[in-house]
Scaffold this active site. Structure first.
Site, mmCIF file in Angstrom:
data_model
loop_
_atom_site.group_PDB
_atom_site.id
_atom_site.type_symbol
_atom_site.label_atom_id
_atom_site.label_comp_id
_atom_site.label_asym_id
_atom_site.label_seq_id
_atom_site.Cartn_x
_atom_site.Cartn_y
_atom_site.Cartn_z
ATOM 1 N N ARG A 215 9.575 -13.359 22.539
ATOM 2 C CA ARG A 215 8.552 -14.271 22.016
ATOM 3 C C ARG A 215 9.155 -15.246 21.022
ATOM 4 O O ARG A 215 10.011 -14.877 20.208
ATOM 5 C CB ARG A 215 7.416 -13.483 21.344
ATOM 6 C CG ARG A 215 6.604 -12.707 22.338
ATOM 7 C CD ARG A 215 5.291 -12.206 21.775
ATOM 8 N NE ARG A 215 4.731 -11.221 22.685
ATOM 9 C CZ ARG A 215 4.042 -11.525 23.789
ATOM 10 N NH1 ARG A 215 3.813 -12.785 24.087
ATOM 11 N NH2 ARG A 215 3.597 -10.571 24.594
ATOM 12 N N ASP A 216 8.689 -16.490 21.111
ATOM 13 C CA ASP A 216 9.131 -17.510 20.163
ATOM 14 C C ASP A 216 8.649 -17.128 18.760
ATOM 15 O O ASP A 216 7.517 -16.691 18.572
ATOM 16 C CB ASP A 216 8.561 -18.879 20.571
ATOM 17 C CG ASP A 216 9.273 -20.025 19.881
ATOM 18 O OD1 ASP A 216 9.964 -20.798 20.580
ATOM 19 O OD2 ASP A 216 9.144 -20.162 18.645
ATOM 20 N N ILE A 217 9.517 -17.324 17.782
ATOM 21 C CA ILE A 217 9.197 -16.943 16.406
ATOM 22 C C ILE A 217 8.122 -17.851 15.813
ATOM 23 O O ILE A 217 7.450 -17.479 14.850
ATOM 24 C CB ILE A 217 10.492 -16.968 15.546
ATOM 25 C CG1 ILE A 217 10.372 -16.054 14.342
ATOM 26 C CG2 ILE A 217 10.874 -18.383 15.147
ATOM 27 C CD1 ILE A 217 11.692 -15.798 13.639
ATOM 28 N N GLU B 206 16.549 -27.811 19.670
ATOM 29 C CA GLU B 206 17.004 -27.370 18.344
ATOM 30 C C GLU B 206 18.070 -26.286 18.442
ATOM 31 O O GLU B 206 18.948 -26.209 17.597
ATOM 32 C CB GLU B 206 15.823 -26.822 17.533
ATOM 33 C CG GLU B 206 14.854 -27.903 17.095
ATOM 34 C CD GLU B 206 13.581 -27.325 16.491
ATOM 35 O OE1 GLU B 206 13.487 -26.091 16.343
ATOM 36 O OE2 GLU B 206 12.685 -28.133 16.181
ATOM 37 N N HIS C 189 17.371 -22.752 27.128
ATOM 38 C CA HIS C 189 16.243 -21.820 27.190
ATOM 39 C C HIS C 189 15.062 -22.497 27.848
ATOM 40 O O HIS C 189 14.861 -23.700 27.725
ATOM 41 C CB HIS C 189 15.862 -21.328 25.787
ATOM 42 C CG HIS C 189 15.742 -22.417 24.769
ATOM 43 N ND1 HIS C 189 16.840 -22.954 24.132
ATOM 44 C CD2 HIS C 189 14.667 -23.074 24.286
ATOM 45 C CE1 HIS C 189 16.445 -23.898 23.297
ATOM 46 N NE2 HIS C 189 15.121 -24.001 23.377
ATOM 47 N N MET C 190 14.287 -21.683 28.524
ATOM 48 C CA MET C 190 13.041 -22.141 29.134
ATOM 49 C C MET C 190 11.898 -21.628 28.262
ATOM 50 O O MET C 190 11.819 -20.437 27.976
ATOM 51 C CB MET C 190 12.942 -21.575 30.553
ATOM 52 C CG MET C 190 11.636 -21.884 31.248
ATOM 53 S SD MET C 190 11.573 -21.047 32.847
ATOM 54 C CE MET C 190 12.515 -22.180 33.859
ATOM 55 N N HIS C 191 11.023 -22.560 27.831
ATOM 56 C CA HIS C 191 9.805 -22.161 27.124
ATOM 57 C C HIS C 191 8.742 -21.861 28.183
ATOM 58 O O HIS C 191 8.508 -22.685 29.077
ATOM 59 C CB HIS C 191 9.259 -23.303 26.265
ATOM 60 C CG HIS C 191 10.149 -23.742 25.137
ATOM 61 N ND1 HIS C 191 9.898 -23.423 23.823
ATOM 62 C CD2 HIS C 191 11.267 -24.499 25.119
ATOM 63 C CE1 HIS C 191 10.815 -23.973 23.051
ATOM 64 N NE2 HIS C 191 11.667 -24.635 23.807
HETATM 65 P P1 5GP Z 1 14.042 -25.977 21.285
HETATM 66 O O1 5GP Z 1 13.415 -26.955 20.321
HETATM 67 O O2 5GP Z 1 15.526 -25.844 21.058
HETATM 68 O O3 5GP Z 1 13.692 -26.261 22.713
HETATM 69 O O4 5GP Z 1 13.353 -24.599 20.972
HETATM 70 C C1 5GP Z 1 13.917 -23.634 20.155
HETATM 71 C C2 5GP Z 1 12.850 -22.579 19.932
HETATM 72 O O5 5GP Z 1 13.462 -21.425 19.400
HETATM 73 C C3 5GP Z 1 11.774 -23.024 18.934
HETATM 74 O O6 5GP Z 1 10.501 -22.994 19.567
HETATM 75 C C4 5GP Z 1 11.888 -22.005 17.799
HETATM 76 O O7 5GP Z 1 10.646 -21.648 17.262
HETATM 77 C C5 5GP Z 1 12.599 -20.832 18.467
HETATM 78 N N1 5GP Z 1 13.438 -20.052 17.589
HETATM 79 C C6 5GP Z 1 14.381 -20.524 16.715
HETATM 80 N N2 5GP Z 1 14.989 -19.513 16.087
HETATM 81 C C7 5GP Z 1 14.415 -18.368 16.558
HETATM 82 C C8 5GP Z 1 14.643 -16.985 16.267
HETATM 83 O O8 5GP Z 1 15.469 -16.601 15.447
HETATM 84 N N3 5GP Z 1 13.882 -16.092 16.950
HETATM 85 C C9 5GP Z 1 12.946 -16.475 17.863
HETATM 86 N N4 5GP Z 1 12.263 -15.517 18.474
HETATM 87 N N5 5GP Z 1 12.718 -17.777 18.168
HETATM 88 C C10 5GP Z 1 13.441 -18.710 17.513
#
Ligand code: 5GP
Length: 116
Positions: free
Chosen positions: A30-32, A96, A101-103
């Protein structure tokens, strides 16, 4: 050699995460900072920084992301109503964390294109 991110530590269980699935190719948790009732990240265990770095040899692994997304969407109870699968790439894509990764986002109606 690409630099490891926090996601490598989650894969290796060096730091905690709400882990939902793991096999030889991919890990899901799960996303944090969830932007919807269901917000799950599905990632390859192999460190691929961005969509620009996916090679032909990664095709089976990248396909597994979709197979796991389908399974988790069903388990979350969002498959029928629908959901969104998103892969952000580099700064204009809003990436970020530089471990591809796939959301999987769902559980509420989403806007026409973007998550926010
Ligand atoms: P991006 O913006 O790179 O597509 O998404 C990165 C995602 O990783 C963000 O939605 C953020 O909330 C999530 N994320 C960042 N650090 C962590 C972490 O330490 N644990 C979890 N579970 N999610 C994280």
């Amino acid at each position: 050699m690409a630099e490891e991110t926090i996601f490598s530590k989650i894969i290796n269980k060096d730091i905690p995460a709400d882990l939902l699935y793991q096999d030889d190719l991919v890990t899901a948790f799960r996303d944090i900072n969830p932007r919807a009732p269901s917000h799950i990240l599905i990632i390859p265990n192999k460190l691929i920084p961005t969509a620009n770095d996916v090679e032909a040899e990664d095709e089976a692994m990248m396909g597994r992301l979709f197979t796991v997304a389908r399974k988790l969407a069903k388990e979350e109870g969002i498959a029928e109503d629908g959901y969104r699968l998103i892969v952000n790439c580099n700064s204009h894509g809003g990436q970020e964390v530089y471990h591809i990764h796939m959301h999987l986002v769902g559980g509420r109606p989403l806007g026409p294109l973007l998550m926010s």
